[in-house]
Design an enzyme around this catalytic site. Sequence first.
Site, PDB file in Angstrom:
ATOM      1  N   LYS A 169       4.794 -14.159   4.405  1.00 39.61           N
ATOM      2  CA  LYS A 169       4.906 -15.019   3.230  1.00 39.61           C
ATOM      3  C   LYS A 169       6.375 -14.987   2.794  1.00 39.61           C
ATOM      4  CE  LYS A 169       2.621 -17.479   0.161  1.00 39.61           C
ATOM      5  NZ  LYS A 169       1.757 -18.623   0.356  1.00 39.61           N
ATOM      6  N   ASP A 229      -1.472 -17.393   4.008  1.00 41.15           N
ATOM      7  CA  ASP A 229      -2.572 -18.119   3.361  1.00 41.15           C
ATOM      8  C   ASP A 229      -3.061 -19.265   4.250  1.00 41.15           C
ATOM      9  OD1 ASP A 229      -0.072 -19.210   2.919  1.00 41.15           O
ATOM     10  OD2 ASP A 229      -0.404 -19.705   0.813  1.00 41.15           O
ATOM     11  N   ASP A 248     -10.888  -8.329   7.835  1.00 42.11           N
ATOM     12  CA  ASP A 248     -12.245  -8.405   7.284  1.00 42.11           C
ATOM     13  C   ASP A 248     -12.767  -9.839   7.338  1.00 42.11           C
ATOM     14  OD1 ASP A 248     -12.081  -5.671   6.663  1.00 42.11           O
ATOM     15  OD2 ASP A 248     -13.152  -5.926   4.778  1.00 42.11           O
ATOM     16  N   ASP A 255      -5.285  -6.131   6.272  1.00 42.45           N
ATOM     17  CA  ASP A 255      -6.537  -5.619   5.716  1.00 42.45           C
ATOM     18  C   ASP A 255      -7.483  -6.785   5.414  1.00 42.45           C
ATOM     19  OD1 ASP A 255      -8.374  -3.844   4.724  1.00 42.45           O
ATOM     20  OD2 ASP A 255      -7.273  -3.367   2.898  1.00 42.45           O
ATOM     21  N   TYR A 299       0.819  -1.212   0.000  1.00 48.99           N
ATOM     22  CA  TYR A 299       0.000   0.000   0.000  1.00 48.99           C
ATOM     23  C   TYR A 299       0.860   1.272   0.000  1.00 48.99           C
ATOM     24  CZ  TYR A 299      -4.292  -2.704   0.981  1.00 48.99           C
ATOM     25  OH  TYR A 299      -5.366  -3.562   0.909  1.00 48.99           O
TER      26      TYR A 299
HETATM   27 MG    MG Z   1     -10.373  -2.865   4.351  1.00 47.98          MG
END
Ligand code: MG
Length: 324
Positions: free
Chosen positions: A165, A197, A225, A221, A119
């Site tokens: 990872k 993962d 969620d 992120d 990001y």
């Molecule tokens: Mg989000």
Amino acid sequence: MAERVAVIAGDGIGREVVPAAVAVLDRVGEFEFVEADAGDAVRDETGAALPAETRALAASADATLFGAAGETAADVILPLRRAVDAFANVRPARAYPGVDALQPETDLVFVRENTEGVYAGIENEIAAGVTTLTRVVTAAASRRLADFGFEYAAEGGYDVTVAHKANVMGVTDGQFLAAVRAVADERGAAHEEVLMDALATDLVMHPEDHGVVICPNLAGDVLSDLAAGLVGGLGLLPSANVGPERALFEPVHGSAPDIAGEGTANPAATILSAAMLLEYLDHEEAAARVREAVTTVLAGGPRTPDLGGSATTEAVTEAVFARL
Ligand code: MG
Ligand code: NAI
């Protein structure tokens, strides 16, 4: 002197849930609230989604409470997080008694790197049809995050899981992992390292095996969620963006245009964000009271439609008030 709290409701249900949380803060403490605009509506009026004075306010207030922005979310929340130099994004995902949750044993806290990773915003089209993205991972940011995560875990009595990872991204996540290991060593703290993962699967099947999850930006992120889905939805997840001097608090959810204006948004995520704000400003007792009131209301109702009830935002907020 009363602490100064910047209040940025934003768009959509932000304008419904933020006033509810401010009323709760006002009830349990003495703050100077300073309101400011941001989001789609301001952009339509002025051309700028984040007015300079709103940014300056967040950069100078003791703490900021933010609701949500609509399609301008990235133009609003990313600069706001930078304004407070928020290096850690803390996202607790807890299952509450009485709320229908896929995994009722869930008690997770994601501590997410908030400044870099994929990001960092470095994307390019290097030739027609060929695009690239640069992932930035620094030792300093990784270390600062790890320190914060281990401290948070120690204070709350949580185990630490580190998502990475490094088997594929050996240089960047290799550095992230090295920083985490160094901090763990210095503190003599245990931690578990899990490929991100595989961790997604484990969080769905055995969330009770994890506590604080220290993770890179994108992983945090997505995984937080996912955890929202385990505990009953986005209406329940608060968050803190913590910097060295100040912090910004916001529900994890967005402006929810599908229900905006109906007065039925669940205020729990934002009221719980206000509880995190209270804790950050060392009003531990008030924070505990707010959390307890929300927990009691979630258990016994009234509940908003996202949790299977038919109550309004106002009715739920009134019920929280009554418990305070
Ligand atoms: Mg989000
Ligand atoms: P969203 O979180 O706004 O909504 C997703 C679903 O969850 C919707 O069905 C919504 O009704 C429901 N929901 C969310 N919060 C709720 C609450 N408190 N009570 C009851 N139901 C709730 O995410 P979506 O739909 O992907 O995005 C909508 C807009 O919000 C977009 O414009 C997006 O850019 C923006 N957004 C802003 C964020 C921010 O400001 N930090 C974060 C995420 C999205």
